[in-house]
Scaffold this motif. Structure first.
Motif, PDB file in Angstrom:
ATOM      1  N   MET A   1      14.411-125.707-121.523  1.00 60.34           N
ATOM      2  CA  MET A   1      15.349-125.912-120.407  1.00 60.34           C
ATOM      3  C   MET A   1      16.544-124.955-120.508  1.00 60.34           C
ATOM      4  O   MET A   1      16.969-124.367-119.518  1.00 60.34           O
ATOM      5  N   ILE A   2      17.089-124.827-121.723  1.00 56.28           N
ATOM      6  CA  ILE A   2      18.217-123.909-121.958  1.00 56.28           C
ATOM      7  C   ILE A   2      17.765-122.476-121.717  1.00 56.28           C
ATOM      8  O   ILE A   2      18.476-121.671-121.120  1.00 56.28           O
ATOM      9  N   ASN A   3      16.540-122.175-122.199  1.00 55.53           N
ATOM     10  CA  ASN A   3      15.982-120.822-122.005  1.00 55.53           C
ATOM     11  C   ASN A   3      15.836-120.489-120.532  1.00 55.53           C
ATOM     12  O   ASN A   3      16.116-119.379-120.102  1.00 55.53           O
ATOM     13  N   GLU A   4      15.358-121.486-119.741  1.00 52.36           N
ATOM     14  CA  GLU A   4      15.155-121.292-118.306  1.00 52.36           C
ATOM     15  C   GLU A   4      16.487-121.042-117.599  1.00 52.36           C
ATOM     16  O   GLU A   4      16.596-120.170-116.745  1.00 52.36           O
ATOM     17  N   SER A   5      17.505-121.817-117.996  1.00 49.22           N
ATOM     18  CA  SER A   5      18.844-121.664-117.411  1.00 49.22           C
ATOM     19  C   SER A   5      19.419-120.285-117.747  1.00 49.22           C
ATOM     20  O   SER A   5      20.035-119.631-116.901  1.00 49.22           O
ATOM     21  N   LYS A   7      17.685-117.586-118.414  1.00 49.42           N
ATOM     22  CA  LYS A   7      16.917-116.582-117.665  1.00 49.42           C
ATOM     23  C   LYS A   7      17.416-116.479-116.226  1.00 49.42           C
ATOM     24  O   LYS A   7      17.533-115.390-115.672  1.00 49.42           O
ATOM     25  N   ASN A   8      17.716-117.642-115.611  1.00 52.48           N
ATOM     26  CA  ASN A   8      18.214-117.655-114.233  1.00 52.48           C
ATOM     27  C   ASN A   8      19.569-116.971-114.127  1.00 52.48           C
ATOM     28  O   ASN A   8      19.827-116.222-113.183  1.00 52.48           O
ATOM     29  N   LYS A   9      20.445-117.234-115.108  1.00 48.25           N
ATOM     30  CA  LYS A   9      21.762-116.585-115.128  1.00 48.25           C
ATOM     31  C   LYS A   9      21.623-115.073-115.283  1.00 48.25           C
ATOM     32  O   LYS A   9      22.346-114.295-114.660  1.00 48.25           O
ATOM     33  N   GLU A  10      20.662-114.674-116.115  1.00 51.48           N
ATOM     34  CA  GLU A  10      20.420-113.243-116.345  1.00 51.48           C
ATOM     35  C   GLU A  10      19.910-112.577-115.068  1.00 51.48           C
ATOM     36  O   GLU A  10      20.315-111.462-114.733  1.00 51.48           O
ATOM     37  N   LYS A  11      19.034-113.273-114.326  1.00 52.04           N
ATOM     38  CA  LYS A  11      18.508-112.739-113.063  1.00 52.04           C
ATOM     39  C   LYS A  11      19.624-112.554-112.042  1.00 52.04           C
ATOM     40  O   LYS A  11      19.703-111.525-111.368  1.00 52.04           O
ATOM     41  N   ILE A  12      20.509-113.560-111.936  1.00 54.85           N
ATOM     42  CA  ILE A  12      21.626-113.489-110.987  1.00 54.85           C
ATOM     43  C   ILE A  12      22.567-112.358-111.377  1.00 54.85           C
ATOM     44  O   ILE A  12      23.009-111.575-110.527  1.00 54.85           O
ATOM     45  N   ARG A  13      22.863-112.243-112.673  1.00 54.53           N
ATOM     46  CA  ARG A  13      23.742-111.176-113.159  1.00 54.53           C
ATOM     47  C   ARG A  13      23.157-109.803-112.841  1.00 54.53           C
ATOM     48  O   ARG A  13      23.853-108.893-112.392  1.00 54.53           O
ATOM     49  N   ARG A  14      21.844-109.662-113.009  1.00 56.41           N
ATOM     50  CA  ARG A  14      21.175-108.379-112.728  1.00 56.41           C
ATOM     51  C   ARG A  14      21.232-108.057-111.230  1.00 56.41           C
ATOM     52  O   ARG A  14      21.459-106.924-110.838  1.00 56.41           O
ATOM     53  N   LYS A  15      21.062-109.091-110.394  1.00 53.09           N
ATOM     54  CA  LYS A  15      21.127-108.888-108.940  1.00 53.09           C
ATOM     55  C   LYS A  15      22.536-108.481-108.512  1.00 53.09           C
ATOM     56  O   LYS A  15      22.691-107.612-107.652  1.00 53.09           O
ATOM     57  N   VAL A  16      23.547-109.118-109.098  1.00 52.20           N
ATOM     58  CA  VAL A  16      24.944-108.766-108.791  1.00 52.20           C
ATOM     59  C   VAL A  16      25.199-107.317-109.190  1.00 52.20           C
ATOM     60  O   VAL A  16      25.800-106.538-108.439  1.00 52.20           O
ATOM     61  N   ASP A  17      24.721-106.944-110.384  1.00 55.65           N
ATOM     62  CA  ASP A  17      24.872-105.555-110.859  1.00 55.65           C
ATOM     63  C   ASP A  17      24.241-104.569-109.879  1.00 55.65           C
ATOM     64  O   ASP A  17      24.838-103.553-109.522  1.00 55.65           O
ATOM     65  N   LEU A  18      23.027-104.878-109.440  1.00 54.17           N
ATOM     66  CA  LEU A  18      22.309-103.973-108.544  1.00 54.17           C
ATOM     67  C   LEU A  18      22.961-103.932-107.160  1.00 54.17           C
ATOM     68  O   LEU A  18      22.937-102.899-106.488  1.00 54.17           O
TER      69      LEU A  18
END
Length: 200
Positions: A1-5, A7-18
């Protein structure tokens, strides 16, 4: 569950960066349009001071910071995409959709250049508009339509891929510098549910 959370934060951060990276061209235009550099050729000229210079150039100063962040975001994207790749899959059908870069540029970037930067109200509206655009950009997974990546030599493909013997995944978006062809195998890194990156 922590890993999934995480991963989601990392995806959002990457989208913001892009998203911020996609606006790099706009930041350059804003700097040229709004910069007020005092020029004096008299022998009695004096430097007005950094404080006054920044005060007269708030918009270009913010744009310079965001431009540096865009460069940082690009190198962080490069670093992120060095991670372990998924097993190779076969391309069943392929469509090159580089026009998405131009669509983003023509629809979102160019109209924003016409804003009146002399009025504070317009600058605030512009800032709000960029934030709203960013939220839409991230929620609709349009972060792959990035004119800055196009300038850096990236292509966008829309693929149908054979993920297993009897399973074809349709409409996958791939960002890559490589030239992909139908029938070829390629390895990838998952950026989002339907957006992948394929290295050189």
């Amino acid at each position: 569950m922590i890993n999934e959370s995480r991963k989601n934060k990392e995806k959002i951060r990457r989208k913001v960066d892009l998203y911020i990276l996609s606006l790099a061209i706009l930041f350059v235009f804003f700097i040229f349009i709004t910069a007020k550099i005092p020029v004096c050729f008299s022998s009695k000229c004096e430097f007005i001071g950094f404080g006054e210079l920044v005060k007269d150039n708030i918009v270009p100063f913010i744009c310079i910071i965001l431009l540096f962040y865009s460069i940082f975001a690009y190198y962080r994207f490069k670093y992120d995409t060095r991670k372990t790749v998924e097993l190779p899959v076969k391309i069943v059908r392929l469509e090159k959709i580089n026009y998405e870069h131009l669509t983003f540029l023509a629809t979102y970037i160019i109209p924003l250049i016409t804003f009146d930067f002399e009025k504070e109200r317009y600058v605030l509206v512009l800032a709000a508009l960029l934030i709203i655009m960013g939220v839409i950009y991230i929620k609709t997974d349009l972060f792959y339509a990035n004119p800055s990546l196009a300038l850096l030599g990236f292509n966008i493909y829309k693929l149908d891929i054979n993920v297993s013997e009897n399973t074809i995944k349709e409409g996958v978006i791939v960002i890559t510098r490589r030239k992909l062809e139908a029938g070829c195998m390629f390895s990838y890194i998952v950026l989002d549910d339907r957006v992948y990156y394929s290295g050189d």
